[in-house]
Scaffold this motif. Structure first.
Motif, PDB file in Angstrom:
ATOM      1  N   VAL A 208       0.854  -1.182   0.000  1.00 41.78           N
ATOM      2  CA  VAL A 208       0.000   0.000   0.000  1.00 41.78           C
ATOM      3  C   VAL A 208       0.890   1.231   0.000  1.00 41.78           C
ATOM      4  O   VAL A 208       1.792   1.349   0.820  1.00 41.78           O
ATOM      5  N   GLN A 209       0.620   2.134  -0.911  1.00 34.44           N
ATOM      6  CA  GLN A 209       1.408   3.351  -1.000  1.00 34.44           C
ATOM      7  C   GLN A 209       0.824   4.403  -0.069  1.00 34.44           C
ATOM      8  O   GLN A 209      -0.389   4.561   0.030  1.00 34.44           O
ATOM      9  N   ASP A 210       1.687   5.107   0.642  1.00 31.45           N
ATOM     10  CA  ASP A 210       1.242   6.165   1.540  1.00 31.45           C
ATOM     11  C   ASP A 210       0.920   7.391   0.703  1.00 31.45           C
ATOM     12  O   ASP A 210       1.795   7.973   0.076  1.00 31.45           O
ATOM     13  N   VAL A 211      -0.345   7.757   0.655  1.00 29.29           N
ATOM     14  CA  VAL A 211      -0.766   8.870  -0.194  1.00 29.29           C
ATOM     15  C   VAL A 211      -1.174  10.084   0.639  1.00 29.29           C
ATOM     16  O   VAL A 211      -1.814  10.982   0.130  1.00 29.29           O
ATOM     17  N   ARG A 212      -0.795  10.137   1.900  1.00 24.73           N
ATOM     18  CA  ARG A 212      -1.127  11.288   2.736  1.00 24.73           C
ATOM     19  C   ARG A 212      -0.403  12.522   2.228  1.00 24.73           C
ATOM     20  O   ARG A 212       0.729  12.466   1.774  1.00 24.73           O
ATOM     21  N   ASN A 213      -1.052  13.645   2.335  1.00 26.17           N
ATOM     22  CA  ASN A 213      -0.473  14.920   1.958  1.00 26.17           C
ATOM     23  C   ASN A 213       0.444  15.370   3.088  1.00 26.17           C
ATOM     24  O   ASN A 213      -0.011  15.552   4.217  1.00 26.17           O
ATOM     25  N   PRO A 214       1.755  15.576   2.829  1.00 23.14           N
ATOM     26  CA  PRO A 214       2.666  15.965   3.909  1.00 23.14           C
ATOM     27  C   PRO A 214       2.363  17.344   4.476  1.00 23.14           C
ATOM     28  O   PRO A 214       2.842  17.691   5.543  1.00 23.14           O
ATOM     29  N   ASP A 215       1.556  18.150   3.784  1.00 21.37           N
ATOM     30  CA  ASP A 215       1.204  19.477   4.278  1.00 21.37           C
ATOM     31  C   ASP A 215       0.081  19.426   5.307  1.00 21.37           C
ATOM     32  O   ASP A 215      -0.173  20.402   6.002  1.00 21.37           O
ATOM     33  N   LEU A 216      -0.603  18.297   5.402  1.00 23.65           N
ATOM     34  CA  LEU A 216      -1.702  18.145   6.346  1.00 23.65           C
ATOM     35  C   LEU A 216      -1.208  17.461   7.608  1.00 23.65           C
ATOM     36  O   LEU A 216      -0.313  16.620   7.551  1.00 23.65           O
ATOM     37  N   PRO A 217      -1.781  17.794   8.766  1.00 22.20           N
ATOM     38  CA  PRO A 217      -1.363  17.109   9.993  1.00 22.20           C
ATOM     39  C   PRO A 217      -1.765  15.642   9.961  1.00 22.20           C
ATOM     40  O   PRO A 217      -2.695  15.252   9.253  1.00 22.20           O
ATOM     41  N   ALA A 218      -1.058  14.849  10.736  1.00 19.46           N
ATOM     42  CA  ALA A 218      -1.378  13.426  10.828  1.00 19.46           C
ATOM     43  C   ALA A 218      -2.771  13.272  11.435  1.00 19.46           C
ATOM     44  O   ALA A 218      -3.199  14.094  12.242  1.00 19.46           O
ATOM     45  N   PRO A 219      -3.478  12.224  11.054  1.00 25.55           N
ATOM     46  CA  PRO A 219      -4.812  12.025  11.642  1.00 25.55           C
ATOM     47  C   PRO A 219      -4.704  11.781  13.141  1.00 25.55           C
ATOM     48  O   PRO A 219      -3.733  11.218  13.628  1.00 25.55           O
ATOM     49  N   ARG A 220      -5.700  12.217  13.873  1.00 27.27           N
ATOM     50  CA  ARG A 220      -5.715  12.051  15.328  1.00 27.27           C
ATOM     51  C   ARG A 220      -5.884  10.580  15.675  1.00 27.27           C
ATOM     52  O   ARG A 220      -6.721   9.897  15.107  1.00 27.27           O
ATOM     53  N   GLN A 221      -5.093  10.115  16.627  1.00 22.45           N
ATOM     54  CA  GLN A 221      -5.210   8.729  17.054  1.00 22.45           C
ATOM     55  C   GLN A 221      -6.394   8.563  18.008  1.00 22.45           C
ATOM     56  O   GLN A 221      -7.017   7.516  18.037  1.00 22.45           O
ATOM     57  N   TYR A 222      -6.688   9.605  18.783  1.00 18.77           N
ATOM     58  CA  TYR A 222      -7.782   9.556  19.741  1.00 18.77           C
ATOM     59  C   TYR A 222      -8.789  10.655  19.407  1.00 18.77           C
ATOM     60  O   TYR A 222      -8.402  11.745  19.002  1.00 18.77           O
ATOM     61  N   PRO A 223     -10.073  10.397  19.608  1.00 20.43           N
ATOM     62  CA  PRO A 223     -11.070  11.436  19.341  1.00 20.43           C
ATOM     63  C   PRO A 223     -10.876  12.642  20.264  1.00 20.43           C
ATOM     64  O   PRO A 223     -10.488  12.495  21.427  1.00 20.43           O
ATOM     65  N   LEU A 224     -11.164  13.816  19.743  1.00 23.62           N
ATOM     66  CA  LEU A 224     -11.029  15.042  20.511  1.00 23.62           C
ATOM     67  C   LEU A 224     -11.886  15.001  21.775  1.00 23.62           C
ATOM     68  O   LEU A 224     -11.471  15.481  22.834  1.00 23.62           O
ATOM     69  N   GLU A 225     -13.055  14.400  21.678  1.00 24.30           N
ATOM     70  CA  GLU A 225     -13.941  14.307  22.840  1.00 24.30           C
ATOM     71  C   GLU A 225     -13.289  13.525  23.979  1.00 24.30           C
ATOM     72  O   GLU A 225     -13.448  13.855  25.147  1.00 24.30           O
ATOM     73  N   LEU A 226     -12.548  12.468  23.631  1.00 22.78           N
ATOM     74  CA  LEU A 226     -11.861  11.669  24.646  1.00 22.78           C
ATOM     75  C   LEU A 226     -10.768  12.497  25.311  1.00 22.78           C
ATOM     76  O   LEU A 226     -10.596  12.460  26.531  1.00 22.78           O
ATOM     77  N   CYS A 227     -10.029  13.261  24.515  1.00 22.09           N
ATOM     78  CA  CYS A 227      -8.973  14.118  25.067  1.00 22.09           C
ATOM     79  C   CYS A 227      -9.567  15.111  26.062  1.00 22.09           C
ATOM     80  O   CYS A 227      -9.049  15.281  27.165  1.00 22.09           O
ATOM     81  N   GLU A 228     -10.658  15.752  25.651  1.00 26.38           N
ATOM     82  CA  GLU A 228     -11.295  16.747  26.514  1.00 26.38           C
ATOM     83  C   GLU A 228     -11.841  16.115  27.790  1.00 26.38           C
ATOM     84  O   GLU A 228     -11.689  16.682  28.884  1.00 26.38           O
ATOM     85  N   LEU A 229     -12.469  14.955  27.666  1.00 28.95           N
ATOM     86  CA  LEU A 229     -12.995  14.256  28.838  1.00 28.95           C
ATOM     87  C   LEU A 229     -11.869  13.880  29.790  1.00 28.95           C
ATOM     88  O   LEU A 229     -11.978  14.074  31.007  1.00 28.95           O
ATOM     89  N   ALA A 230     -10.778  13.372  29.259  1.00 31.35           N
ATOM     90  CA  ALA A 230      -9.652  12.946  30.090  1.00 31.35           C
ATOM     91  C   ALA A 230      -9.060  14.134  30.846  1.00 31.35           C
ATOM     92  O   ALA A 230      -8.807  14.042  32.056  1.00 31.35           O
ATOM     93  N   VAL A 231      -8.860  15.241  30.163  1.00 29.18           N
ATOM     94  CA  VAL A 231      -8.289  16.423  30.812  1.00 29.18           C
ATOM     95  C   VAL A 231      -9.250  16.965  31.871  1.00 29.18           C
ATOM     96  O   VAL A 231      -8.842  17.290  32.986  1.00 29.18           O
ATOM     97  N   ARG A 232     -10.516  17.054  31.535  1.00 36.48           N
ATOM     98  CA  ARG A 232     -11.517  17.553  32.489  1.00 36.48           C
ATOM     99  C   ARG A 232     -11.572  16.652  33.731  1.00 36.48           C
ATOM    100  O   ARG A 232     -11.614  17.144  34.864  1.00 36.48           O
ATOM    101  N   THR A 233     -11.537  15.343  33.514  1.00 31.71           N
ATOM    102  CA  THR A 233     -11.569  14.399  34.634  1.00 31.71           C
ATOM    103  C   THR A 233     -10.342  14.586  35.528  1.00 31.71           C
ATOM    104  O   THR A 233     -10.453  14.628  36.752  1.00 31.71           O
TER     105      THR A 233
END
Length: 108
Positions: A5-30
């Protein structure tokens, strides 16, 4: 045999998030609202995230709230220009490792 499989990601774009933003926010708030601060490794294990990811989220939230020196706030990070990208020949001679390939015409 499978076709590679060829990596076709655009190097100008950030890497996809490994964890959902909601989980990050919940973890920090907790973490921030806990009476006695939980052990980060244990809390990360309970949430199913890597402990260094959780530690980074907490540190960033502290910087954003003005509680931690030495880190840029999220707002300041977004104001920064994109990182410079050097041609391959410069990378080899300087002994630098690249996170992604750059064309010879990119900022260098």
């Amino acid at each position: 045999m499978g076709v590679p499989v060829q990596d076709v990601r655009n190097p100008d774009l950030p890497a996809p998030r490994q964890y959902p933003l909601e989980l990050c926010e919940l973890a920090v708030r907790t973490y921030r609202t806990a009476e006695a601060k939980p052990v980060i490794r244990r809390m990360a294990e309970e949430l199913g995230v890597h402990h260094e990811a959780l530690r980074g989220w907490i540190r960033q939230a502290q910087a954003d709230a003005g509680e931690r020196d030495g880190l840029l706030t999220t707002e300041k990070k977004e104001e920064l220009p994109p990182p410079l990208c050097f041609p391959r020949s410069c990378k080899r001679t300087a002994g630098l490792r690249a996170r992604h390939d750059c064309s010879p015409l990119s900022n260098g």
